[in-house]
Design an enzyme around this catalytic site. Structure first.
Site, PDB file in Angstrom:
ATOM      1  N   PRO A   1      -3.920  28.688  42.161  1.00 45.38           N
ATOM      2  CA  PRO A   1      -4.621  27.995  43.262  1.00 45.38           C
ATOM      3  C   PRO A   1      -5.916  27.485  43.365  1.00 45.38           C
ATOM      4  CG  PRO A   1      -4.379  30.288  43.424  1.00 45.38           C
ATOM      5  CD  PRO A   1      -3.746  30.075  42.229  1.00 45.38           C
ATOM      6  N   ASN A   2      -6.120  26.496  43.988  1.00 48.48           N
ATOM      7  CA  ASN A   2      -7.582  25.584  44.230  1.00 48.48           C
ATOM      8  C   ASN A   2      -8.108  24.833  42.874  1.00 48.48           C
ATOM      9  OD1 ASN A   2      -7.895  26.419  46.903  1.00 48.48           O
ATOM     10  ND2 ASN A   2      -8.235  28.671  46.213  1.00 48.48           N
TER      11      ASN A   2
ATOM     12  N   ARG B   1     -15.498  20.534  44.766  1.00 46.01           N
ATOM     13  CA  ARG B   1     -16.699  21.630  45.334  1.00 46.01           C
ATOM     14  C   ARG B   1     -17.060  22.588  44.167  1.00 46.01           C
ATOM     15  NH1 ARG B   1     -15.760  23.020  50.462  1.00 46.01           N
ATOM     16  NH2 ARG B   1     -17.867  24.557  50.270  1.00 46.01           N
TER      17      ARG B   1
ATOM     18  N   TYR C   1     -17.879  25.445  38.433  1.00 50.50           N
ATOM     19  CA  TYR C   1     -16.585  25.203  37.664  1.00 50.50           C
ATOM     20  C   TYR C   1     -16.982  23.970  36.956  1.00 50.50           C
ATOM     21  CZ  TYR C   1     -14.647  28.972  40.278  1.00 50.50           C
ATOM     22  OH  TYR C   1     -14.219  30.082  40.824  1.00 50.50           O
TER      23      TYR C   1
ATOM     24  N   ASN D   1      -4.194  29.931  33.647  1.00 45.42           N
ATOM     25  CA  ASN D   1      -5.542  30.152  34.518  1.00 45.42           C
ATOM     26  C   ASN D   1      -4.971  30.645  35.879  1.00 45.42           C
ATOM     27  OD1 ASN D   1      -7.609  30.603  36.161  1.00 45.42           O
ATOM     28  ND2 ASN D   1      -8.822  28.822  35.063  1.00 45.42           N
TER      29      ASN D   1
ATOM     30  N   ALA E   1      -7.058  32.921  41.408  1.00 42.74           N
ATOM     31  CA  ALA E   1      -7.435  34.118  42.106  1.00 42.74           C
ATOM     32  C   ALA E   1      -6.321  35.200  42.178  1.00 42.74           C
ATOM     33  CB  ALA E   1      -7.510  33.711  43.701  1.00 42.74           C
TER      34      ALA E   1
ATOM     35  N   HIS F   1      -6.355  38.333  39.963  1.00 40.40           N
ATOM     36  CA  HIS F   1      -6.901  39.624  40.705  1.00 40.40           C
ATOM     37  C   HIS F   1      -5.971  40.401  41.513  1.00 40.40           C
ATOM     38  CE1 HIS F   1     -10.226  37.764  38.636  1.00 40.40           C
ATOM     39  NE2 HIS F   1     -10.526  36.673  39.872  1.00 40.40           N
TER      40      HIS F   1
ATOM     41  N   ASP G   1       4.270  40.570  35.818  1.00 37.88           N
ATOM     42  CA  ASP G   1       6.040  40.975  35.640  1.00 37.88           C
ATOM     43  C   ASP G   1       6.825  39.602  35.094  1.00 37.88           C
ATOM     44  OD1 ASP G   1       5.620  43.398  36.361  1.00 37.88           O
ATOM     45  OD2 ASP G   1       6.661  43.018  38.314  1.00 37.88           O
TER      46      ASP G   1
ATOM     47  N   GLU H   1      -4.716  33.929  28.625  1.00 33.41           N
ATOM     48  CA  GLU H   1      -5.145  33.961  30.072  1.00 33.41           C
ATOM     49  C   GLU H   1      -6.389  33.178  29.707  1.00 33.41           C
ATOM     50  OE1 GLU H   1      -6.681  37.730  31.202  1.00 33.41           O
ATOM     51  OE2 GLU H   1      -7.089  37.269  32.898  1.00 33.41           O
TER      52      GLU H   1
ATOM     53  N   HIS I   1     -10.115  31.532  31.758  1.00 34.92           N
ATOM     54  CA  HIS I   1     -10.930  31.560  32.996  1.00 34.92           C
ATOM     55  C   HIS I   1     -12.237  30.271  32.439  1.00 34.92           C
ATOM     56  CE1 HIS I   1      -8.672  34.471  35.138  1.00 34.92           C
ATOM     57  NE2 HIS I   1      -8.916  35.211  34.010  1.00 34.92           N
ATOM     58  N   ILE I   2     -12.298  29.697  33.573  1.00 30.17           N
ATOM     59  CA  ILE I   2     -13.513  28.603  33.214  1.00 30.17           C
ATOM     60  C   ILE I   2     -14.877  29.318  33.264  1.00 30.17           C
ATOM     61  CG2 ILE I   2     -14.740  26.500  34.125  1.00 30.17           C
ATOM     62  CD1 ILE I   2     -11.733  25.831  35.186  1.00 30.17           C
ATOM     63  N   SER I   3     -14.789  30.066  34.441  1.00 31.74           N
ATOM     64  CA  SER I   3     -16.077  31.051  34.298  1.00 31.74           C
ATOM     65  C   SER I   3     -15.756  32.364  33.763  1.00 31.74           C
ATOM     66  CB  SER I   3     -16.399  31.315  35.934  1.00 31.74           C
ATOM     67  OG  SER I   3     -15.480  31.923  36.604  1.00 31.74           O
TER      68      SER I   3
ATOM     69  N   ARG J   1     -19.149  38.108  37.649  1.00 29.70           N
ATOM     70  CA  ARG J   1     -19.130  37.656  39.192  1.00 29.70           C
ATOM     71  C   ARG J   1     -18.888  38.728  40.092  1.00 29.70           C
ATOM     72  NH1 ARG J   1     -15.492  32.425  39.500  1.00 29.70           N
ATOM     73  NH2 ARG J   1     -16.554  32.449  41.612  1.00 29.70           N
TER      74      ARG J   1
ATOM     75  N   ARG K   1     -13.313  40.561  40.857  1.00 28.81           N
ATOM     76  CA  ARG K   1     -12.830  39.911  39.804  1.00 28.81           C
ATOM     77  C   ARG K   1     -12.884  40.468  38.664  1.00 28.81           C
ATOM     78  NH1 ARG K   1     -13.266  34.593  42.429  1.00 28.81           N
ATOM     79  NH2 ARG K   1     -14.632  34.567  43.795  1.00 28.81           N
TER      80      ARG K   1
HETATM   81  O1  CA2 Z   1     -13.107  31.100  36.298  1.00 31.18           O
HETATM   82  C1  CA2 Z   1     -12.062  30.811  36.731  1.00 31.18           C
HETATM   83  O2  CA2 Z   1     -11.236  29.946  35.917  1.00 31.18           O
HETATM   84  C2  CA2 Z   1     -11.227  31.394  37.709  1.00 31.18           C
HETATM   85  O3  CA2 Z   1      -9.820  31.797  37.548  1.00 31.18           O
HETATM   86  C3  CA2 Z   1     -11.364  30.649  38.704  1.00 31.18           C
HETATM   87  C4  CA2 Z   1     -10.892  31.174  40.129  1.00 31.18           C
HETATM   88  C5  CA2 Z   1     -11.359  32.552  40.603  1.00 31.18           C
HETATM   89  O4  CA2 Z   1     -10.719  32.951  41.584  1.00 31.18           O
HETATM   90  C6  CA2 Z   1     -11.107  33.420  39.233  1.00 31.18           C
HETATM   91  O5  CA2 Z   1     -11.994  34.514  39.552  1.00 31.18           O
HETATM   92  C7  CA2 Z   1     -11.980  32.819  38.131  1.00 31.18           C
HETATM   93  C8  CA2 Z   1     -10.965  30.061  41.057  1.00 31.18           C
HETATM   94  C9  CA2 Z   1     -10.605  28.599  41.068  1.00 31.18           C
HETATM   95  C10 CA2 Z   1     -11.041  27.987  42.430  1.00 31.18           C
HETATM   96  O6  CA2 Z   1     -11.408  26.706  41.753  1.00 31.18           O
HETATM   97  C11 CA2 Z   1     -12.159  25.902  42.372  1.00 31.18           C
HETATM   98  C12 CA2 Z   1     -12.573  24.716  42.075  1.00 31.18           C
HETATM   99  C13 CA2 Z   1     -13.228  23.722  42.562  1.00 31.18           C
HETATM  100  C14 CA2 Z   1     -13.706  24.054  43.787  1.00 31.18           C
HETATM  101  C15 CA2 Z   1     -13.438  25.206  44.524  1.00 31.18           C
HETATM  102  C16 CA2 Z   1     -12.613  26.475  43.899  1.00 31.18           C
END
Ligand code: CA2
Length: 142
Positions: A9-10, A17, A22, A73, A76, A79, A86, A97, A99-101, A106, A110
């Protein structure tokens, strides 16, 4: 070798944003970058992005019998989702797995990853390059 890259998601909002977390590159830039590395490595790569947990479960199940590896990836859902854990366990496909960050640096919430225990590796905090590392990890398993 076939690899499915799943983004949760997102992540379709990349570059739009929160560039301080990111980066400024978009989801289609990410797809392009991964595709180029996959071609170099001789990997047949496909992509799936969804904001819906059940749709991601379906994509993981759909990889059964067709993909040799999954890069995910879960965003959210990392977590929160036992369903994704499963699903990865159920298909038994080597999964990395990504994650960009670095979620461990954080918010406290998380720091939990449900999916991690079913994954062969976790790559975090390396930006988009983490997806390329994940491809190489899966390739080296073969
Ligand atoms: O660091 C990552 O890749 C995460 O999986 C990104 C998730 C976050 O919930 C994880 O804790 C770490 C959030 C992705 C949201 O991506 C956005 C991208 C642009 C603008 C807003 C959100």
């Amino acid at each position: 070798m076939k690899i499915l890259v799943i983004n949760g998601p997102n992540l379709n909002m990349l570059g739009i944003r929160e560039p301080e977390i990111y980066g400024r590159a978009t989801y289609s830039d990410l797809v392009e970058l991964i595709s180029a590395e996959a071609e170099r490595l001789g990997i047949d790569v496909s992509f799936f992005q969804s904001n819906h947990e059940g749709a991601i479960v379906d994509a993981i199940q759909g990889a059964y019998g067709t993909a040799d590896g999954i890069v995910i990836n879960p965003a959210a859902y990392t977590h929160t989702s036992v369903a994704l854990l499963d699903a990865v366990k159920a298909v038994g496909i080597p999964t990395v797995e990504v994650h960009i960050s670095d979620p461990d640096l954080r918010d406290e919430f998380r720091k939990i990853s449900y999916i991690r225990q079913a994954c062969v590796a976790t790559v975090k905090g390396k930006g988009f390059d983490g997806y390329l590392e994940a491809l190489r990890i899966l390739k080296n398993l073969k």
